[in-house]
Design an enzyme around this catalytic site. Structure first.
Site, PDB file in Angstrom:
ATOM      1  N   ASP A 122      -0.914  -3.578   9.417  1.00 10.02           N
ATOM      2  CA  ASP A 122       0.029  -4.313   8.580  1.00 10.02           C
ATOM      3  C   ASP A 122       0.297  -5.682   9.186  1.00 10.02           C
ATOM      4  OD1 ASP A 122       1.662  -3.286  10.610  1.00 10.02           O
ATOM      5  OD2 ASP A 122       2.724  -1.938   9.276  1.00 10.02           O
ATOM      6  N   LYS A 150      -2.428  -3.412   4.903  1.00  9.66           N
ATOM      7  CA  LYS A 150      -1.335  -4.006   4.128  1.00  9.66           C
ATOM      8  C   LYS A 150      -1.468  -5.528   4.234  1.00  9.66           C
ATOM      9  CE  LYS A 150       2.101  -0.371   5.037  1.00  9.66           C
ATOM     10  NZ  LYS A 150       3.463  -0.135   5.587  1.00  9.66           N
ATOM     11  N   PHE A 171       5.705   1.921   2.867  1.00 10.55           N
ATOM     12  CA  PHE A 171       5.550   2.918   3.929  1.00 10.55           C
ATOM     13  C   PHE A 171       4.778   4.131   3.427  1.00 10.55           C
ATOM     14  CE2 PHE A 171       7.062   6.329   6.767  1.00 10.55           C
ATOM     15  CZ  PHE A 171       6.753   5.744   7.994  1.00 10.55           C
ATOM     16  N   ASP A 178       2.479   8.948  10.363  1.00  7.93           N
ATOM     17  CA  ASP A 178       3.663   9.792  10.551  1.00  7.93           C
ATOM     18  C   ASP A 178       4.963   9.115  10.161  1.00  7.93           C
ATOM     19  OD1 ASP A 178       5.336   9.188  13.538  1.00  7.93           O
ATOM     20  OD2 ASP A 178       3.630   7.967  12.930  1.00  7.93           O
TER      21      ASP A 178
END
Length: 197
Positions: A122, A150, A171, A178
């Site tokens: 990201d 991302k 997310f 996780d």
């Protein structure tokens, strides 16, 4: 101490369309079949581009371990594997902006054709830090593979050679990713419902 996470789901051969984690809803984003098809495609491409080179695969822990295992099994040429543990999340939903190096790479990279495998990119800060560190170890070449990217969150200038899926800046959990160390064992990838794309 990690937060206690209550999970309400029962994933079967056909993944649930949604799950709840600590009362927060996640919707199915990438099915197991979709993921496995793309992983196989990347593995086949790496087998062609690295034929005769015996590449060294470096998985970025913890999130990439499932992706690395599946990817390595889809590669049809001789290869080796090692892992490096780097983290910039520290149990948050977004990158903290700093990178903590938790584990050094045991293998020598000098003269090797290295394939760096990460679960998600990201901000790019972790990958940028890792690649800079690896370059000092004199690899012959480096190829970067990321399952998820991302683009909207990117802050560092990094080259990603193979991307499984480009995703919104939201997310996700499952398939190694996780929330407070839970949900890595989900076969599919789920996206948090309460975030803006």
């Amino acid at each position: 101490m990690s937060a206690r996470v209550a999970i309400s789901f029962q994933e079967s051969a056909v993944a649930a369309q949604s799950i709840k984690i600590s009362g927060v809803r996640f919707s199915l984003f990438l099915s197991e079949a979709t993921i496995q098809t793309r992983v196989a495609e990347i593995g086949q491409h790496l087998s062609r581009t690295h034929a005769g080179l015996k590449p060294l695969i470096i998985g970025v822990l913890n999130g990439s371990f499932i992706f690395v295992a599946d990817l390595m099994r889809s590669i049809t040429i001789p290869c080796e594997i090692d892992f490096c543990k780097l983290s910039s999340y520290r149990a948050q939903r977004v990158s903290s902006g700093t990178v903590q190096a938790d584990l050094l790479i045991a293998s020598s990279l000098a003269g090797r054709h290295v394939i760096v495998v990460d679960d998600i990119i990201d901000s790019g800060l972790t990958l940028h830090f890792m690649l800079q560190s690896m370059q000092t170890l004199n690899p012959e070449s480096m190829t970067v593979v990321a399952l998820l990217h991302k683009k909207g969150a990117l802050k560092a200038d990094v080259q990603i050679d193979h991307v499984g899926f480009t995703i919104p800046n939201r997310f996700v959990v499952g398939y190694g990713l996780d929330w407070h160390q839970c949900c890595r064992n989900l076969r599919a990838i789920y996206m948090l419902d309460d975030e803006e794309p």
